[in-house]
Design an enzyme around this catalytic site. Structure first.
Site, PDB file in Angstrom:
ATOM      1  N   LEU A   2      41.064  13.153  24.615  1.00 38.63           N
ATOM      2  CA  LEU A   2      42.281  13.284  25.418  1.00 38.63           C
ATOM      3  C   LEU A   2      42.231  14.445  26.407  1.00 38.63           C
ATOM      4  O   LEU A   2      43.182  14.663  27.148  1.00 38.63           O
ATOM      5  CB  LEU A   2      43.506  13.486  24.503  1.00 38.63           C
ATOM      6  CG  LEU A   2      44.015  12.265  23.743  1.00 38.63           C
ATOM      7  CD1 LEU A   2      45.276  12.630  22.962  1.00 38.63           C
ATOM      8  CD2 LEU A   2      44.297  11.104  24.687  1.00 38.63           C
ATOM      9  N   SER A   3      41.134  15.186  26.430  1.00 41.78           N
ATOM     10  CA  SER A   3      41.079  16.384  27.269  1.00 41.78           C
ATOM     11  C   SER A   3      40.805  16.056  28.734  1.00 41.78           C
ATOM     12  O   SER A   3      39.785  15.432  29.046  1.00 41.78           O
ATOM     13  CB  SER A   3      39.986  17.327  26.767  1.00 41.78           C
ATOM     14  OG  SER A   3      39.734  18.341  27.713  1.00 41.78           O
ATOM     15  N   PRO A   4      41.664  16.515  29.648  1.00 38.00           N
ATOM     16  CA  PRO A   4      41.383  16.287  31.070  1.00 38.00           C
ATOM     17  C   PRO A   4      40.122  17.017  31.514  1.00 38.00           C
ATOM     18  O   PRO A   4      39.434  16.586  32.439  1.00 38.00           O
ATOM     19  CB  PRO A   4      42.620  16.832  31.777  1.00 38.00           C
ATOM     20  CG  PRO A   4      43.191  17.847  30.830  1.00 38.00           C
ATOM     21  CD  PRO A   4      42.906  17.294  29.461  1.00 38.00           C
ATOM     22  N   TYR A   5      39.805  18.120  30.850  1.00 39.48           N
ATOM     23  CA  TYR A   5      38.611  18.871  31.227  1.00 39.48           C
ATOM     24  C   TYR A   5      37.336  18.153  30.796  1.00 39.48           C
ATOM     25  O   TYR A   5      36.292  18.283  31.451  1.00 39.48           O
ATOM     26  CB  TYR A   5      38.684  20.287  30.659  1.00 39.48           C
ATOM     27  CG  TYR A   5      39.849  21.056  31.221  1.00 39.48           C
ATOM     28  CD1 TYR A   5      39.817  21.550  32.525  1.00 39.48           C
ATOM     29  CD2 TYR A   5      41.002  21.256  30.473  1.00 39.48           C
ATOM     30  CE1 TYR A   5      40.895  22.232  33.062  1.00 39.48           C
ATOM     31  CE2 TYR A   5      42.094  21.936  31.002  1.00 39.48           C
ATOM     32  CZ  TYR A   5      42.030  22.423  32.297  1.00 39.48           C
ATOM     33  OH  TYR A   5      43.105  23.092  32.825  1.00 39.48           O
TER      34      TYR A   5
END
EC number: 5.99.1.4
Length: 201
Positions: A13-16
């Protein structure tokens, strides 16, 4: 110095993680390194390492995060919805699928990870939905049926990955650990990882 393996801890789920694109795979290929993909429950990692879940962060930090995501998206040349329709969602199904695909082999694991993250952050798709995960598996050259056959082992490995992450000193995502113990946190440290593998840092 043996730098042949990179332990890659990340959240689906991490945008990074999304903004890392497939740069890690390119770096590993240049240096002849293998990647072990280890999706983790980042909320559990935060709880045990002093991190603060996004909804609990002060307004100033949340506002800065949005600016930073916009800038990093532009730098990476990757489209990103700052507030995607299906975020947050359950990260487990996508994580289990990655684990099962890694065990099964035969496809492009980097493409699978990026495809799942892209579905969330650029395509407004819910990566907790089985059909979305299956589409991503198929696009990366894996059997879509892994969403079912890999469920049990995926759940067990996901929990073990999270324990491994905490034990290894991981506190965020994406997080890269080389065999010599050098750690790199964040997609904005991939150039440093590259330099380290080249013996320059």
């Amino acid at each position: 110095m043996n730098l042949a393996r990179i332990e890659y801890y990340f959240s689906t789920l991490s945008p990074y993680v999304y903004l890392a694109g497939q740069r890690l795979e390119g770096i590993a290929a240049r240096h002849g390194a293998a990647i072990t993909y280890k999706p983790v429950d980042i909320t559990a990692v935060f709880a045990r390492t002093g991190g603060t879940p996004l909804p609990e962060r002060p307004p100033a930090r949340q506002a800065y995060r949005l600016q930073e995501l916009r800038r990093q998206s532009s730098k990476a040349g990757l489209p990103l919805n700052l507030k995607p329709a299906f975020f947050p969602t359950n990260p487990a199904p996508a994580s289990y699928a990655i684990i099962a695909a890694q065990q099964a082999g035969g496809g492009d694991l980097g493409a699978l990870v990026h495809g799942l993250l892209r579905a969330c952050w650029a395509e407004e798709r819910d990566i907790a939905e089985e059909d979305v995960v299956q589409d991503c598996l198929k696009a990366a050259g894996f059997d879509p049926g892994l969403t079912m056959s890999g469920l049990l082992s995926g759940a067990e490995t996901y929990a073990r990955n999270t324990e491994d992450a905490v034990a290894a000193g991981v506190f965020g995502a994406p997080f890269y650990i080389c065999e010599d113990g050098e750690m790199f946190w964040g997609q904005d440290r991939l150039d440093d990882l590259d330099a380290h593998l080249a013996g320059e840092l």
